[in-house]
Design a protein around this motif. Sequence first.
Motif, PDB file in Angstrom:
ATOM      1  N   GLU A   1      37.352  15.871  53.007  1.00 14.34           N
ATOM      2  CA  GLU A   1      36.196  15.144  52.489  1.00 14.34           C
ATOM      3  C   GLU A   1      36.082  13.715  53.017  1.00 14.34           C
ATOM      4  O   GLU A   1      34.983  13.220  53.241  1.00 14.34           O
ATOM      5  N   ASN A   2      37.223  13.060  53.203  1.00 13.57           N
ATOM      6  CA  ASN A   2      37.185  11.660  53.617  1.00 13.57           C
ATOM      7  C   ASN A   2      36.720  11.538  55.060  1.00 13.57           C
ATOM      8  O   ASN A   2      37.246  12.210  55.956  1.00 13.57           O
TER       9      ASN A   2
ATOM     10  N   TYR B   1      38.920  15.959  45.643  1.00 16.16           N
ATOM     11  CA  TYR B   1      38.337  14.675  46.033  1.00 16.16           C
ATOM     12  C   TYR B   1      37.025  14.957  46.759  1.00 16.16           C
ATOM     13  O   TYR B   1      36.934  15.884  47.559  1.00 16.16           O
ATOM     14  N   ARG B   2      36.021  14.146  46.446  1.00 21.75           N
ATOM     15  CA  ARG B   2      34.763  14.249  47.178  1.00 21.75           C
ATOM     16  C   ARG B   2      34.407  12.872  47.723  1.00 21.75           C
ATOM     17  O   ARG B   2      34.651  11.854  47.080  1.00 21.75           O
ATOM     18  N   ASP B   3      33.853  12.849  48.910  1.00 22.98           N
ATOM     19  CA  ASP B   3      33.521  11.573  49.523  1.00 22.98           C
ATOM     20  C   ASP B   3      32.369  10.926  48.769  1.00 22.98           C
ATOM     21  O   ASP B   3      31.633  11.581  48.027  1.00 22.98           O
ATOM     22  N   ARG B   4      32.224   9.634  48.978  1.00 19.11           N
ATOM     23  CA  ARG B   4      31.131   8.903  48.339  1.00 19.11           C
ATOM     24  C   ARG B   4      29.779   9.508  48.728  1.00 19.11           C
ATOM     25  O   ARG B   4      29.605   9.966  49.856  1.00 19.11           O
TER      26      ARG B   4
ATOM     27  N   THR C   1      34.181   9.740  43.116  1.00 17.46           N
ATOM     28  CA  THR C   1      34.961  10.524  44.074  1.00 17.46           C
ATOM     29  C   THR C   1      36.028  11.378  43.380  1.00 17.46           C
ATOM     30  O   THR C   1      36.620  12.248  44.015  1.00 17.46           O
TER      31      THR C   1
END
Length: 311
Positions: free
Chosen positions: A120-121, A197-200, A87
């Motif tokens: 993203e989250n 940030y990138r989500d899973r 992430t």
Amino acid sequence: MPRIAVLIPCWNEALTIEKVVTDFRAVLPEADIYVYDNNSTDGTAEIAKRAGAIVVHEYWQGKGNVIRSMFRDIDADCYVMTDGDDTYPAEAAREMAELVLSGRADMVIGDRLSSTYFEENKRPFHNSGNVLVRRVINLFWGRGREEIRDVMTGYRAFSPLFVKTFPILSEGFEIETEMTIHALDKNLLLMQVPVSYRDRPAGSVSKLHTFRDGARVLKTIFMLYKDYRPLRFFLAAALVLTLISLSLFLPVFHEYLATGLVPKMPTLVTSGFFMVAAVISTGIGLVLDTEVKNARKNLEIQMNMIRMLMK
């Protein structure tokens, strides 16, 4: 050449760990990459080893326990900590490491909340929880300082001074909160670097339990405020006890002035107990404040000795 250690605590991250190790190897080719496997059952350790990481098994479950072992075991001039869920962008690691190696920071926070985290989250309670924790930390420890923008990020860089003087008490995900409070309370050099940030990815599952771990984080803040700022904590308790005492005493006193009688003797006695408790609370705060100041002096001496050994 400065020694850089990349620290990756892992628990069942088989889907992403190879990419994380490969990405950080590309950005920091001179670094030693450590994957501490925390009882994974999906082959995370084997995949990390094939990717070129140094794999160590930590059998005491919990992220705080893993990081405690990392900090004890590994010696380096700079430590970069990240999560194994892909992430965080490895591209920010060089900038974060340089801030530590140049002496400008003892801890660098990879700030997600100033960039893409809220877009993203996909877990809304995580968003509100991060904001709540940030506000509480800045309320208690942020006066006269730059606002801490991301308390709970798992992407950080540390100096040896931080790593070797940080007493880790947390066992789980509250460890990042403890790190931030330690740096603020001990006046360590702290920098913040915005990171994307990138989500899973699909199929990757977060190990964070929103409400259970959120409650642990808030409890950690409460307990550390008591431990690090006991005079303020116990004076606040004394103020509450005093107000309760006065609320019980004043009506009885008013009636005594009007009639010369004290018909509510139990209420008067109870108010006295609350006032005694307020005095005791104040005394406890004064004693513990002296202890905390002595501990701060000892820590400063330890830091000076560590700096001498590092030269």
